[in-house]
Design a protein around this motif. Structure first.
Motif, short mmCIF file in Angstrom:
data_model
loop_
_atom_site.label_atom_id
_atom_site.label_comp_id
_atom_site.label_asym_id
_atom_site.label_seq_id
_atom_site.Cartn_x
_atom_site.Cartn_y
_atom_site.Cartn_z
N ASP A 260 114.61 -23.53 -35.13
CA ASP A 260 113.05 -22.84 -34.72
C ASP A 260 112.34 -23.31 -36.01
OD1 ASP A 260 111.26 -21.92 -33.00
OD2 ASP A 260 111.17 -20.13 -34.13
N GLU A 304 113.24 -12.26 -29.02
CA GLU A 304 113.53 -12.63 -27.46
C GLU A 304 114.25 -13.70 -27.63
OE1 GLU A 304 111.23 -10.59 -24.93
OE2 GLU A 304 112.16 -8.37 -25.37
N TYR A 305 113.59 -14.87 -27.80
CA TYR A 305 113.37 -15.87 -27.79
C TYR A 305 114.97 -16.61 -28.98
CZ TYR A 305 113.34 -21.39 -28.52
OH TYR A 305 113.66 -22.16 -28.88
N ALA A 307 116.68 -14.60 -29.68
CA ALA A 307 118.05 -13.96 -29.76
C ALA A 307 118.77 -14.25 -28.79
CB ALA A 307 117.82 -12.65 -29.13
N ARG A 308 117.57 -15.35 -27.45
CA ARG A 308 118.46 -15.74 -26.53
C ARG A 308 119.62 -16.70 -26.31
NH1 ARG A 308 115.93 -19.72 -23.38
NH2 ARG A 308 114.04 -18.82 -23.99
N ILE A 309 118.82 -18.08 -27.59
CA ILE A 309 118.47 -19.30 -28.16
C ILE A 309 120.46 -18.78 -28.96
CG2 ILE A 309 118.33 -21.22 -29.44
CD1 ILE A 309 116.80 -21.42 -27.28
N ARG A 311 122.35 -16.86 -28.38
CA ARG A 311 123.56 -16.37 -27.60
C ARG A 311 123.57 -17.59 -27.04
NH1 ARG A 311 120.54 -11.25 -26.42
NH2 ARG A 311 119.63 -12.96 -24.72
N GLU A 312 122.88 -18.15 -26.30
CA GLU A 312 123.27 -19.67 -26.28
C GLU A 312 123.96 -21.11 -26.65
OE1 GLU A 312 119.33 -19.68 -23.19
OE2 GLU A 312 119.72 -21.10 -24.24
N HIS A 339 116.08 -8.25 -33.95
CA HIS A 339 115.92 -9.28 -32.82
C HIS A 339 117.63 -9.55 -33.45
CE1 HIS A 339 112.70 -8.09 -31.40
NE2 HIS A 339 112.78 -8.31 -30.04
N VAL A 343 121.92 -8.13 -31.55
CA VAL A 343 122.98 -9.20 -30.77
C VAL A 343 123.85 -9.05 -31.58
CG1 VAL A 343 121.27 -9.99 -28.79
CG2 VAL A 343 121.66 -11.78 -31.28
#
Length: 373
Positions: A260, A304-305, A307-309, A311-312, A339, A343
């Motif tokens: 990122d 949130e972005y 953490a989502r990336i 996990r993905e 964040h 996770v």
């Protein structure tokens, strides 16, 4: 990988590349320092957008103009232009990002000796219709400024052609990142960094053809070079002007599979609608793309972005690469770390100060972090 040799020439000898390009094509070259610079409009004018990175052996000249607490990116960029290392530029664009870059714009305008200077003052808050309309107006004004400076007309057809090319490039880079994530080891972190930097400097038509060659090679070789028993990492931050950092990660038994960074995934995220008004479509992409901490959309958006990336991409750990004295990213760090903690993804914070990077110390910290994962 022999397909990367042209990229090495562009990055290692940018002055030689740009002077040759100017001699052969008589194109203007416009420098910029931020991924929020609307490159498509510059390209549609016929000029080459050229990203300025923080490369300089010292900052003696720049230190006469900037305080010691300014980031090394600002000081080394200024050093390059003051030492005549960017004389191939016809001008520079400064986008509204942090306080340091806004003040650097004034100093640059007075001392760079370059003929053209543009300020593209984008809104900081990107969460309302009024902000979007303002962003559209800024892009229209930038188009008018380029037209006046170059004494030409930038047509909608030219904008559409540039938008199409940039969409192809961004799709190619997205696919490359996907291969990197699926087959770590197929391409090293240093090689990926080289490609990303070339994407921001090279003649874009030539870059697109070259990146397709790289993709063809990787599709043939990726499965055979897939690394085993490694830890999957994500780099987080603004710029990372230290290609050796990737080598340190790989020596520690890990692989950077995503990032990122503004010199990484934030550069290619989001495509431009090719069926809409060109300027509005360009503005919409910059309005909707993943933001950096210099912009605001929602207090939890970036966390949130990330953490989502994470996990993905099946990330095992995150490394924050923080430029010393970079306030936006420093303020952002605690929220992003929280964040990731939520996770269950450990993180390491590295503060770097170019050009005095002690890679040995970083190597030790990275090895300890990877062993912990």
């Amino acid at each position: 990988m022999k397909q990367l040799q042209i990229f090495e020439q562009v990055i290692d000898r940018p002055s030689e590349y740009c002077w040759l390009l100017k001699t052969q094509t008589h194109r203007k070259i416009i420098g910029y320092l931020c991924s929020y610079t609307p490159e498509e409009i510059i390209h549609a004018s016929g000029a080459l957008p050229f990203r300025i990175f923080g490369h300089a052996d010292s900052t003696i000249r720049a230190d006469a103009h900037l305080q010691a607490y300014c980031c090394s990116l600002a000081r080394m960029a200024l050093e390059q232009v003051l030492s005549r290392g960017l004389d191939f530029l016809d001008g520079t664009v400064f986008s509204h990002t942090c306080d340091t870059m806004q003040r650097l714009s004034d100093i640059w305008r007075l001392n760079s000796g370059l003929a053209l200077h543009f300020d593209v003052v984008l809104p900081s808050k990107l969460n309302s219709e009024s902000a979007f309309r303002y962003l559209v107006d800024v892009c229209y004004q930038f188009k008018k400024d380029l037209e006046a400076a170059f004494r030409l007309k930038i047509t909608d057809e030219q904008l559409s052609e540039s938008i199409h090319l940039y969409n192809l490039i961004r799709q190619g880079l997205q696919e490359l990142y996907h291969v990197r994530s699926q087959h770590p080891g197929a391409i090293s972190g240093k090689e990926m960094d080289l490609i990303m930097r070339a994407a921001m400097r090279m003649d874009r038509e030539e870059f697109y053809q070259r990146i397709m060659d790289v993709m063809d090679h990787l599709k043939r070789e990726a499965s055979m070079k897939c690394a085993q028993n490694f830890k999957r990492l994500i780099l987080v931050g603004g710029v990372c002007d230290q290609p050796n950092l990737y080598g340190a990660v790989e020596q520690a038994g890990a692989a950077v599979v995503w990032d990122d960074l503004c010199v990484g995934s934030r550069y290619f995220q989001g495509l431009i609608d090719e069926n809409a008004d060109p300027i509005e479509a360009i503005a919409k992409r910059y309005f909707e793309r993943v933001i950096c901490p210099a912009k605001y959309r929602d207090p939890n958006f970036r966390g949130e972005y990330l953490a989502r990336i994470a996990r993905e991409k099946n990330i095992h750990g995150a490394i924050f690469v923080m430029l010393k004295f970079c306030d936006p990213h420093a303020f952002d760090y605690p929220f992003l770390k929280d964040h990731l903690d939520q996770v269950g993804i450990p993180s390491l914070r590295l503060e770097i100060e170019d050009p005095q990077l002690a890679i040995g110390q970083l190597q030790t910290r990275i090895e300890a972090f990877v062993e912990m994962l």
